[in-house]
Design a protein around this motif. Sequence first.
Motif, PDB file in Angstrom:
ATOM      1  N   TRP A 236      71.942  72.040  80.115  1.00 45.31           N
ATOM      2  CA  TRP A 236      72.140  70.817  80.915  1.00 45.31           C
ATOM      3  C   TRP A 236      72.029  69.578  80.029  1.00 45.31           C
ATOM      4  O   TRP A 236      71.054  69.382  79.321  1.00 45.31           O
ATOM      5  N   ARG A 267      69.840  75.169  83.623  1.00 48.03           N
ATOM      6  CA  ARG A 267      68.475  74.620  83.544  1.00 48.03           C
ATOM      7  C   ARG A 267      67.588  75.443  84.471  1.00 48.03           C
ATOM      8  O   ARG A 267      68.089  76.123  85.378  1.00 48.03           O
ATOM      9  N   ARG A 270      68.028  77.272  88.403  1.00 48.16           N
ATOM     10  CA  ARG A 270      69.393  77.554  88.859  1.00 48.16           C
ATOM     11  C   ARG A 270      69.657  79.056  88.773  1.00 48.16           C
ATOM     12  O   ARG A 270      69.462  79.660  87.726  1.00 48.16           O
ATOM     13  N   ASN A 271      70.085  79.641  89.861  1.00 47.41           N
ATOM     14  CA  ASN A 271      70.407  81.071  89.864  1.00 47.41           C
ATOM     15  C   ASN A 271      71.853  81.236  89.396  1.00 47.41           C
ATOM     16  O   ASN A 271      72.801  81.132  90.174  1.00 47.41           O
ATOM     17  N   LEU A 272      72.017  81.483  88.097  1.00 42.50           N
ATOM     18  CA  LEU A 272      73.359  81.541  87.509  1.00 42.50           C
ATOM     19  C   LEU A 272      74.189  82.681  88.074  1.00 42.50           C
ATOM     20  O   LEU A 272      75.394  82.548  88.270  1.00 42.50           O
ATOM     21  N   ILE A 275      75.679  81.634  91.331  1.00 42.19           N
ATOM     22  CA  ILE A 275      76.702  80.604  91.117  1.00 42.19           C
ATOM     23  C   ILE A 275      77.999  81.235  90.603  1.00 42.19           C
ATOM     24  O   ILE A 275      79.102  80.920  91.068  1.00 42.19           O
TER      25      ILE A 275
END
Length: 312
Positions: A236, A267, A270-272, A275
Motif C-alpha cells: 500500500w 496492507r 485485507r483478505n486478499l 478480493i
Amino acid sequence: MKSTVRTKDLLENFNLTLVAGEDGIHREIVTSDISRPGIEMTGYFKYYPKERLQLLGKTEMTYFLDLSDAEKRDRAEKLCTDVTPGIVVSRGMEVPEILVEAANKSGVPILHSPRKTTRVISRLTNYLEAKFAPFTAIHGVLVDIYGVGVLITGQSGVGKSETALELVKRGHRLVADDSVEIRQEDYDTLIGNSPPLIEHLLEIRGLGIINVMTLFGAGSVRSYKKISLIINLELWDQKKQYDRLGLDEDTMKIMDVKLPKATIPVRPGRNLAVIIEVAAMNFRLKRMGVNAAEEFSERLTTMMDHDKDEMD
C-alpha cells in the motif's frame, strides 16, 4: 524460446509405427506445417517444402502406385532428402518397397498410422503448433478461480504464495507457483503451466515447500490453464491514488496478448484471497455483459441530470 521437436517425439506421443529410416528418428522438425506431396508425385519438385513433415494419404499413394518402377524410384529418392524429418503414411496403407529402400538409404523415417488422413493431419498439427508456440516464463502464481485463470504477480515477499494457499483452501485450483511457463497458442490465447520440477508445490515462508496435491487432494491442482486475468499485488502506497470505481481498465501485455490487469494494494487486515475471488467473479460478469462500475456511473449521471432538471 522454442521447444525442440524431433521425429522420435511423434513416435512416443502418437499411435505411429516406424517402418523405415531408423537412422533419422533424431531429425529435428522445424515447422508445424505438414505437406501433402501431391504435385511432387507428378515429378514437379521445384517448390518441394522438403523441411516439412510429409504425409501420404490415399490420393498420393494411389497416384504413386500407378507410376512405372523408374518413376516410383525417382519420386521416392526426391521425397527423401537430407533434411526431411519424416514421411507419415496414413490409413494403414502398405508402404511400397521402393519407398522403404529410399528412406533407409537417406535416413528419412517412415511412420505408419492406422488413422484417417484428416485425423492424422489435425492431431499432428495441433501437437506441433503447441510445441512451436512462442514461450516465456513469468515470476508469479497461477490459480484457476471459478474457471478463470488468474495470474497473481508482485514483488517477492508481497504474499502471492500465501494468497494462493488461502485460495486453494477455499476450493480453487493451483496451476503454478513462483515460476509460470506461458506459451501463446493463438494470436489471443496464453496458456500457463508449472515447470515440471516444482509442479503442485507451494513455497510458504516459515513453512518451506508444501505439496498441495498431497495435502488437499487431486482436485486442488491443474496441469495448465488459459490465463484470462492478471492481479498485481503491491504494498500500500499512501501517496498513490487507487481505482475506487473500476471504470479504468488497465492491461498488461505478455508476448503479443493484452490481458486485463487489476492492481490490489496489500496492507494488514485485507483478505486478499476474497478480493481476488471477487475479482475473478466480476471478470466473469463483465464477459457476460454486466459491468457494475458502468451501471453505477450511469445511475449517478441519471440522478445528477434529474437533480439539475428539478433545479431548473
